[in-house]
Design a protein around this motif. Structure first.
Motif, PDB file in Angstrom:
ATOM      1  N   SER A  47      -7.285  -4.720  -1.817  1.00 45.64           N
ATOM      2  CA  SER A  47      -7.817  -4.163  -3.051  1.00 45.64           C
ATOM      3  C   SER A  47      -7.582  -2.651  -3.054  1.00 45.64           C
ATOM      4  O   SER A  47      -7.576  -2.018  -1.998  1.00 45.64           O
ATOM      5  CB  SER A  47      -9.320  -4.456  -3.153  1.00 45.64           C
ATOM      6  OG  SER A  47      -9.841  -3.993  -4.390  1.00 45.64           O
ATOM      7  N   PHE A  48      -7.364  -2.097  -4.255  1.00 48.69           N
ATOM      8  CA  PHE A  48      -7.224  -0.654  -4.431  1.00 48.69           C
ATOM      9  C   PHE A  48      -8.481  -0.110  -5.100  1.00 48.69           C
ATOM     10  O   PHE A  48      -8.941  -0.681  -6.091  1.00 48.69           O
ATOM     11  CB  PHE A  48      -6.014  -0.326  -5.308  1.00 48.69           C
ATOM     12  CG  PHE A  48      -4.685  -0.588  -4.653  1.00 48.69           C
ATOM     13  CD1 PHE A  48      -3.998   0.442  -4.024  1.00 48.69           C
ATOM     14  CD2 PHE A  48      -4.125  -1.850  -4.656  1.00 48.69           C
ATOM     15  CE1 PHE A  48      -2.768   0.211  -3.421  1.00 48.69           C
ATOM     16  CE2 PHE A  48      -2.904  -2.090  -4.050  1.00 48.69           C
ATOM     17  CZ  PHE A  48      -2.220  -1.058  -3.435  1.00 48.69           C
ATOM     18  N   GLY A  97      -8.980   1.869  -0.255  1.00 46.39           N
ATOM     19  CA  GLY A  97      -8.417   0.523  -0.315  1.00 46.39           C
ATOM     20  C   GLY A  97      -8.837  -0.244   0.910  1.00 46.39           C
ATOM     21  O   GLY A  97      -9.228   0.343   1.930  1.00 46.39           O
ATOM     22  N   TYR A 143       0.842  -1.202   0.000  1.00 44.05           N
ATOM     23  CA  TYR A 143       0.000   0.000   0.000  1.00 44.05           C
ATOM     24  C   TYR A 143       0.876   1.250   0.000  1.00 44.05           C
ATOM     25  O   TYR A 143       0.677   2.192  -0.778  1.00 44.05           O
ATOM     26  CB  TYR A 143      -0.903   0.022   1.241  1.00 44.05           C
ATOM     27  CG  TYR A 143      -2.268  -0.615   1.059  1.00 44.05           C
ATOM     28  CD1 TYR A 143      -3.038  -0.332  -0.069  1.00 44.05           C
ATOM     29  CD2 TYR A 143      -2.793  -1.462   2.025  1.00 44.05           C
ATOM     30  CE1 TYR A 143      -4.297  -0.890  -0.217  1.00 44.05           C
ATOM     31  CE2 TYR A 143      -4.046  -2.027   1.878  1.00 44.05           C
ATOM     32  CZ  TYR A 143      -4.801  -1.747   0.752  1.00 44.05           C
ATOM     33  OH  TYR A 143      -6.038  -2.293   0.590  1.00 44.05           O
TER      34      TYR A 143
END
Length: 456
Positions: free
Chosen positions: A343-344, A320, A167
């Motif tokens: 997940s983005f 995210g 991230y």
């Protein structure tokens, strides 16, 4: 009268500039996925209905786009079924396929179906569109992209550590500073529910707790009471409402609250490991923050839970999220396959970068130079030059028609093409090219090698 064209609600067209910006985000994410050892896979845009239905709960099932069987799709529906008007009875007979709702369930299906070909632990990434029959509103669409990365086949907490780093790497590369990576643990929430005697009301308890920053302490307590949680249990929660300080301080306070809960202490141990590892390797720009109110799909996650928030001052939901799940593939018969994934949020990241003006200025650049067309002979000379420039990696075009000069120049201006080249009889004779800067208006006659060097 011709019908006015339109697109379905909740879908979008993207122009060249928007596509370039979206590609910039996706390429950045993809580059980091690959740097961290994730392998790309793709799954079909639609799956067998039985693969998807029943995996997201009643609400999720309602939002799945069903695909009508081809041909006489009503042929399998009896008169009795038809007259019943029962959705549960009729739908399976007229629709055997459905558009994927997310990338997670298709990934679980993929792992089970290809388990003999996969080397575990398996690190996969997937960037593909998904569809949901949701009510369209700002920031919520019926067709959108998900950018997922998961590891299955390992219960090591080093995977969680890597996802925090991932991230940070993506948002640092996008120059999005001030991002907060919030973390919690399902075991901690289960431990809290155990301590207050509300194990059977875990979901109700966490849904209420999750609203603390939105509705305040007293209304959260009222909601808990309405769900049957006792005043004695709520009183034991009092230290949570004032839980502040850095990661370490909150952890110590949690240890005191959860001293009698084995599962709660296990969750704290996992959080401590992740925080200590991140403190050792350090983050570039993001901040890791403990948030005991964070729940995120509690039925799904079994360990660490992540949610990423935009920099302070930007009004945006999470950009995210993800977490640890212990039995992703169990729904398809492959038990004990632990995994963790994140997940983005592509669309929300786009809006944040747009608001903060963080997209590179050159990102929407397309054609760099346009050759003006003065006629067949001149155009042929231009075509040879265009070909050589393209081979050198320079984006070049020849205007296709020998239209009026003004029209061709206006075309270059409207498309923000920074240079035009004029090749007339004199230029052909001298083997030169007149290069015009469309911003400054400056013109220079150059040889091809000089032209190529200038445009590079």
């Amino acid at each position: 009268m011709a019908q006015k064209p339109s697109i379905p609600k909740g879908t979008r067209d993207f122009d060249a500039a928007e596509v370039a910006k979206r590609s910039y985000i996706m390429d950045t994410i993809k580059q980091q996925f690959q740097l961290y050892g994730f392998q790309p896979i793709e799954t079909p845009s639609f799956e067998n209905s039985e693969t998807l239905m029943g995996k997201y709960g009643d609400e999720g099932d309602r939002l799945i786009f069903k695909i009508l069987n081809s041909g006489e799709f009503l042929s399998k529906v009896s008169d009795q079924d038809y007259d019943s008007k029962s959705e549960q009875t009729i739908t399976p007979k007229i629709s055997e396929k459905a558009l994927r709702y997310d990338l997670t369930v298709p990934f679980a299906r993929y792992v089970v179906q290809h388990q003999n070909e996969i080397e575990f632990p398996f690190k996969r990434y997937q960037i593909q569109p998904v569809w949901r029959a949701d009510r369209p509103q700002k920031g919520r669409f019926r067709e959108f992209f998900q950018c997922d990365a998961d590891v299955v086949g390992s219960d090591s907490l080093f995977q969680e550590v890597e996802f925090v780093q991932l991230y940070d790497a993506v948002f640092s590369t996008l120059k999005l500073k001030g991002v907060t990576i919030k973390i919690n643990n399902r075991k901690v929430l289960s431990g809290i529910a155990e301590v207050i005697g509300a194990q059977d009301k875990l979901i109700d308890f966490t849904v209420a707790l999750d609203k603390l920053d939105k509705i305040g302490e007293e209304k959260v307590k009222d909601e808990m009471r309405s769900k049957g949680i006792s005043d004695e249990g709520i009183e034991k929660l009092q230290p949570l409402f004032g839980l502040k300080g850095d990661f370490g301080t909150q952890i110590e306070n949690l240890k005191s609250i959860l001293s009698t809960s084995e599962i709660g202490l296990k969750g704290i141990e996992e959080l401590e490991f992740i925080n200590n590892a991140i403190s050792t390797v350090k983050l570039k720009t993001a901040k890791l923050q403990l948030d005991v109110t964070l729940a995120r799909g509690l039925n799904y996650y079994t360990g660490a839970i992540f949610e990423v928030s935009a920099p302070e001052g930007v009004k945006m939901g999470s950009i995210g999220g993800g977490g640890r799940y212990d039995d992703l593939t169990g729904i398809f018969g492959l038990k004990n396959m632990s995994g963790v994934g994140i997940s983005f949020g592509l669309d929300r990241i786009y809006l944040v970068l747009e608001e903060l003006n963080l997209f590179p200025e050159t990102i929407a650049d397309s054609t760099k130079v346009l050759f003006i067309n003065f006629g067949k002979n001149e155009a042929m000379t231009c075509l040879k030059a265009v070909t050589k420039l393209r081979q050198a990696g320079i984006r070049a075009e020849l205007y296709p028609d020998d239209a009026k000069m003004r029209k061709q120049m206006n075309h270059a201006n409207r498309r923000n093409i920074p240079f035009v080249i004029l090749v007339g009889e004199e230029e052909i004779k001298d083997e030169k090219f007149t290069l015009k800067n469309m911003v400054s208006g400056e013109q220079n006659k150059l040889s091809f090698s000089e032209l190529q060097a200038t445009l590079k």
